[in-house]
Structures are given as structure tokens and as C-alpha cells.
Write a protein that holds these residues in place. Structure first.
Motif, PDB file in Angstrom:
ATOM      1  N   CYS A  42       5.124   0.168  -0.221  1.00  0.00           N
ATOM      2  CA  CYS A  42       3.993  -0.959  -0.107  1.00  0.00           C
ATOM      3  C   CYS A  42       4.327  -1.853   0.846  1.00  0.00           C
ATOM      4  O   CYS A  42       5.503  -2.157   1.032  1.00  0.00           O
ATOM      5  N   GLY A  43       3.233  -2.385   1.121  1.00  0.00           N
ATOM      6  CA  GLY A  43       3.541  -3.758   2.260  1.00  0.00           C
ATOM      7  C   GLY A  43       2.181  -4.221   2.466  1.00  0.00           C
ATOM      8  O   GLY A  43       1.105  -3.667   1.949  1.00  0.00           O
ATOM      9  N   ASP A  44       2.205  -5.438   3.092  1.00  0.00           N
ATOM     10  CA  ASP A  44       0.857  -6.118   3.458  1.00  0.00           C
ATOM     11  C   ASP A  44       0.358  -5.652   4.898  1.00  0.00           C
ATOM     12  O   ASP A  44      -0.784  -6.231   5.113  1.00  0.00           O
ATOM     13  N   ALA A  45       0.769  -4.731   5.422  1.00  0.00           N
ATOM     14  CA  ALA A  45       0.388  -4.170   6.647  1.00  0.00           C
ATOM     15  C   ALA A  45       0.621  -2.593   6.836  1.00  0.00           C
ATOM     16  O   ALA A  45       1.796  -2.082   6.199  1.00  0.00           O
ATOM     17  N   LEU A  46      -0.402  -1.968   7.345  1.00  0.00           N
ATOM     18  CA  LEU A  46      -0.173  -0.508   7.450  1.00  0.00           C
ATOM     19  C   LEU A  46       0.638   0.024   9.179  1.00  0.00           C
ATOM     20  O   LEU A  46      -0.086  -0.241   9.800  1.00  0.00           O
ATOM     21  N   PRO A  47       1.658   0.769   8.774  1.00  0.00           N
ATOM     22  CA  PRO A  47       2.233   1.059  10.001  1.00  0.00           C
ATOM     23  C   PRO A  47       1.360   2.196  10.739  1.00  0.00           C
ATOM     24  O   PRO A  47       0.549   2.766  10.011  1.00  0.00           O
ATOM     25  N   ALA A  48       1.515   2.296  11.904  1.00  0.00           N
ATOM     26  CA  ALA A  48       0.679   3.449  12.682  1.00  0.00           C
ATOM     27  C   ALA A  48       0.972   4.578  11.841  1.00  0.00           C
ATOM     28  O   ALA A  48      -0.041   5.613  11.858  1.00  0.00           O
ATOM     29  N   THR A  49       2.050   4.911  11.365  1.00  0.00           N
ATOM     30  CA  THR A  49       2.241   6.510  10.853  1.00  0.00           C
ATOM     31  C   THR A  49       1.553   6.541   9.416  1.00  0.00           C
ATOM     32  O   THR A  49       1.407   7.606   9.095  1.00  0.00           O
ATOM     33  N   ALA A  50       1.092   5.570   8.932  1.00  0.00           N
ATOM     34  CA  ALA A  50       0.394   5.632   7.606  1.00  0.00           C
ATOM     35  C   ALA A  50      -1.046   5.275   7.535  1.00  0.00           C
ATOM     36  O   ALA A  50      -1.735   5.568   6.798  1.00  0.00           O
ATOM     37  N   VAL A  51      -1.617   5.173   9.051  1.00  0.00           N
ATOM     38  CA  VAL A  51      -3.092   5.039   9.052  1.00  0.00           C
ATOM     39  C   VAL A  51      -3.850   5.867   8.500  1.00  0.00           C
ATOM     40  O   VAL A  51      -4.815   5.758   7.840  1.00  0.00           O
ATOM     41  N   ASP A  52      -3.493   7.228   8.782  1.00  0.00           N
ATOM     42  CA  ASP A  52      -4.276   8.330   8.242  1.00  0.00           C
ATOM     43  C   ASP A  52      -3.904   9.036   6.898  1.00  0.00           C
ATOM     44  O   ASP A  52      -4.194   9.929   6.337  1.00  0.00           O
ATOM     45  N   SER A  53      -2.960   8.281   6.127  1.00  0.00           N
ATOM     46  CA  SER A  53      -2.369   8.634   5.009  1.00  0.00           C
ATOM     47  C   SER A  53      -3.377   8.188   3.980  1.00  0.00           C
ATOM     48  O   SER A  53      -4.018   7.073   4.134  1.00  0.00           O
ATOM     49  N   ALA A  54      -3.118   9.107   2.717  1.00  0.00           N
ATOM     50  CA  ALA A  54      -4.052   8.438   1.462  1.00  0.00           C
ATOM     51  C   ALA A  54      -3.072   7.154   0.957  1.00  0.00           C
ATOM     52  O   ALA A  54      -2.000   7.025   1.100  1.00  0.00           O
ATOM     53  N   ARG A  55      -4.055   6.319   0.601  1.00  0.00           N
ATOM     54  CA  ARG A  55      -3.250   4.766   0.155  1.00  0.00           C
ATOM     55  C   ARG A  55      -4.055   4.118  -0.691  1.00  0.00           C
ATOM     56  O   ARG A  55      -5.430   4.570  -0.998  1.00  0.00           O
ATOM     57  N   THR A  56      -3.428   3.235  -1.548  1.00  0.00           N
ATOM     58  CA  THR A  56      -4.158   2.381  -2.570  1.00  0.00           C
ATOM     59  C   THR A  56      -4.248   1.067  -2.212  1.00  0.00           C
ATOM     60  O   THR A  56      -3.185   0.323  -1.720  1.00  0.00           O
TER      61      THR A  56
END
Length: 219
Positions: A42-56
């Protein structure tokens, strides 16, 4: 205090509530939670590696989830979705053309039974195709479950999932989606054939037996 200073002070006092309000209305940062290497991050910013990942997405003030974003489709899945959309359009056009053809030849049948037998053949073919598609889906599921089990065992052992295994999972998942879309099309086609039968019978009765009782939908 001079008149100029009094005016300046008044202006600053008047702008202070406005600045406070603007600051209060500034949107709060979002929190994001996603899976990374089998771990929840969890974090307040999405890293480039997680941009295309499913997220809440989570409201930082209430701690409650506000949105769920599915992962981006892989190229294989995107191609499968586009192919399914094209196939659905073609299926709809073919169904409409077939209905026009049937209605044009309704008067050529010698009896209502002959008309029904013509549709029975199409219904039987559709039923066999549905069974074949269901068997294909069951087979793919068995393979996919085994692949996912092996990936899960690797992650539990804190080993990286082999690239080939990850690629195989994506390939099987794309094939599963394709087969599921094909099954859905076959099931819709079966429903359309039965609807065409009822409409064709109603039309036949209108042509051959004026005043006959209307055909009730099956089932």
C-alpha cells in the motif's frame, strides 16, 4: 497606521478565510493497495511497475475502499476480447440473415412437422457444439488450476515464479476466456434458433391456417 496600511490589512484579513477554505477543499491524497510478488503493498503513489496491476483505492480519512480497478488486459486477452466482439457482431448479422431466409421459405414446407424437423436439426447441432465447448472449458480449467497451484507453491517457498510458468498461465487464461466467450455465443445462438422456430411456426400458421391459435413461447 496609515490609510494604505489599513486597506492592506483589511484585504489580507478578507483573503485569509478564502485561502483557508481553498486549503480545506484541496482533495485528499488517495491510498492504493496492490499485490506485488505475492505480497500486499500500500502507498499514496503507484510505482510504474504497478500501474497496470489490479488495485484498491482507499480514502485516507475513513480508511474505507472507494474503488476497485482491475488489472490491464494482456495483449493476448485484449486480442481475445476484440475477437469475441467481432464474432458477436458477425453472429448477430448471421442470425438476422438466417431469419430472413427462413421467413422467405416458410411457405415451401408441406407441413408444420416438416418445418419443425428442419429446425430440430439446427437445434441438435447447436446442442452438440455447446457440449463440446463445455468439455473444452473443463479441460482448460484443469490445466490452469495445476499451473496456478505450481505458481502458488513457488511463492509460498519464496521462490520466483518461472517465466515459462507465468507465460503458460497467461496463455491458458486467454484460451479460457476465448472458450467461455465461444460458449456464450453458442448458448445465445441456441436461444435464437428456438425463437426463430416459434416465429416461423406462427408465420406458417398465418399463411396456411388463417385464424389458428397463436403459438405460445416454449418453456
Amino acid at each position: 497606521m496609515s490609510r494604505t496600511r489599513l486597506l492592506t490589512a483589511a484585504l489580507l484579513l478578507g483573503l485569509a478565510p478564502l485561502a483557508t477554505a481553498q486549503k480545506a477543499e484541496a482533495p485528499a491524497k488517495k491510498l492504493y493497495c496492490w499485490n506485488e510478488g505475492g505480497r500486499k503493498v500500500c502507498g499514496d503513489a503507484l510505482p510504474a511497475t504497478a500501474v497496470d496491476s489490479a488495485r484498491t483505492e482507499i480514502n485516507p480519512r475513513s480508511g474505507l475502499p472507494t474503488a476497485r480497478v482491475d488489472r490491464a488486459l494482456t495483449p493476448e486477452e485484449r486480442a481475445a476480447a476484440e475477437a469475441a466482439a467481432r464474432a458477436e457482431q458477425e453472429e448477430q448479422a448471421a442470425a438476422e440473415a438466417e431469419m430472413r431466409r427462413v421467413m422467405a421459405m416458410v411457405h415451401s414446407f408441406d407441413s408444420e412437422d416438416a418445418l419443425r424437423r428442419a429446425f430440430d436439426n439446427r437445434i441438435a447441432l447447436n446442442r452438440d457444439s455447446v457440449k463440446t465447448a463445455q468439455m473444452g472449458i473443463a479441460g482448460i480449467r484443469v490445466i490452469l488450476v495445476d499451473l496456478l497451484r505450481r505458481a502458488g507453491e513457488a511463492e509460498l517457498a519464496q521462490r520466483p515464479v518461472p517465466k515459462k510458468l507465468a507465460d503458460d498461465i497467461r496463455t491458458q487464461h486467454a484460451q479460457l476466456r476465448q472458450q467461455q466467450a465461444a460458449l456464450a455465443r453458442l448458448q445465445r445462438s441456441g436461444e435464437a434458433i428456438r425463437a426463430q422456430l416459434e416465429e416461423a411456426v406462427a408465420r406458417y400458421r398465418e399463411l396456411r391456417m388463417p385464424g389458428a391459435a397463436p403459438v405460445l413461447p416454449a418453456g
